[in-house]
Scaffold this active site. Sequence first.
Site, short mmCIF file in Angstrom:
data_model
loop_
_atom_site.label_atom_id
_atom_site.label_comp_id
_atom_site.label_asym_id
_atom_site.label_seq_id
_atom_site.Cartn_x
_atom_site.Cartn_y
_atom_site.Cartn_z
NE ARG B 69 -4.08 -0.65 3.38
CZ ARG B 69 -3.08 -0.70 2.29
NH1 ARG B 69 -2.09 -0.62 2.37
NH2 ARG B 69 -3.78 -0.85 1.21
CE1 TYR B 73 1.06 -2.23 5.66
CE2 TYR B 73 0.82 -0.31 6.69
CZ TYR B 73 0.65 -0.56 5.61
OH TYR B 73 0.45 -0.06 4.50
CE1 TYR B 95 6.02 2.23 -6.21
CE2 TYR B 95 4.84 3.10 -4.31
CZ TYR B 95 5.09 3.10 -5.49
OH TYR B 95 4.36 3.85 -6.27
#
Lengths: 67, 262
Positions: B69, B73, B95
């Site tokens: 990740r 990112y 979100y």
Amino acid sequence: MAKSIVDFLVELDTNSKLMEAYKKDPVATAADYGLSGEELKLIEDKNWEEVSKRFDDIKKAPRVINY
Amino acid sequence: MDTAKKGSLVIVGTGISVAGQMTLAAKSYIENADIVFMGIMNKVGEHAVQSLNPHCISLDDLYQQGKSRALTYAQMTDRIVQAVVEGKRVCVAFYGHPGVFVTPSHEAIIRVRELGLDAVMLPGISAEDCLIADLGIDPSRFGCQSYEATQFLFRDYRLDPYMTQIIWQIGLAGEATLSVLDSTHSQPGLALLAEILSEHYPIDHELIIYEAATLPICEPKIEKTQAWRATTRKADTNFHFSCAFIRYTKIPPRPFGKTRVD
């Protein structure tokens, strides 16, 4: 023409009158909105797992990356 | 005279629910952007954003099983910054709260500002905000400590049992490879978590496993249990971003101490 459950969920989340009606009678409110028979069945059966499976993608929930 | 269009960046949160927790300001920035990047883990939420602006691009294609990740990112940040450099008014809709658990939002703002361009983040409604409302707690009452589960295991934090504890993403406790997309929950991580909690609380001390509702037809998940039972909880697909909420039942508030002004 049947309306989409996606539009119904957005409307439900932003329209307090629709939400109040839904709380009193979920299936009738969803039917009045115009959901298809298959989508109405999800609400009638309270099959939230299936609804969640269709729309949520938990793989993309953000995470901390500095350990 | 410099007539080149200068790019700018506004990062907004869409809240935890699909549309109703989006602020008026967030909505307006989405509507008026040249391009909107979306980091929303719900198709209904994406639909709500797309209905405000047709020029939306999802960042989801950057996720891959087995890929860290951290790299995902970094690529998200690059994509966002590049659009600003090209002179676009960029809005990024994440979100929840765009600054909570979201690395690329902070990184993009830093990099855009370093280029001398405008970048701002607007607050959004986070899972913690939903927890406060759904469980009826006031974190200011006795104080509150809030951690991510894996950090809680790896770092030597001082837990104060007199305060409310919120431990996030317990289903991924101990998962530090950052490359797992579809894990359900980590039994060894949960066991270790329970062991640490048992040093501070009675074995039957209640905790609540909580998960905010994302869809308006669903209720939040609120499951009362004990720490040791949580470790043997049956796996389910949504468990990994649930949090453990521990309140001060059976443990009275910390008594007032001598104040510094005395």
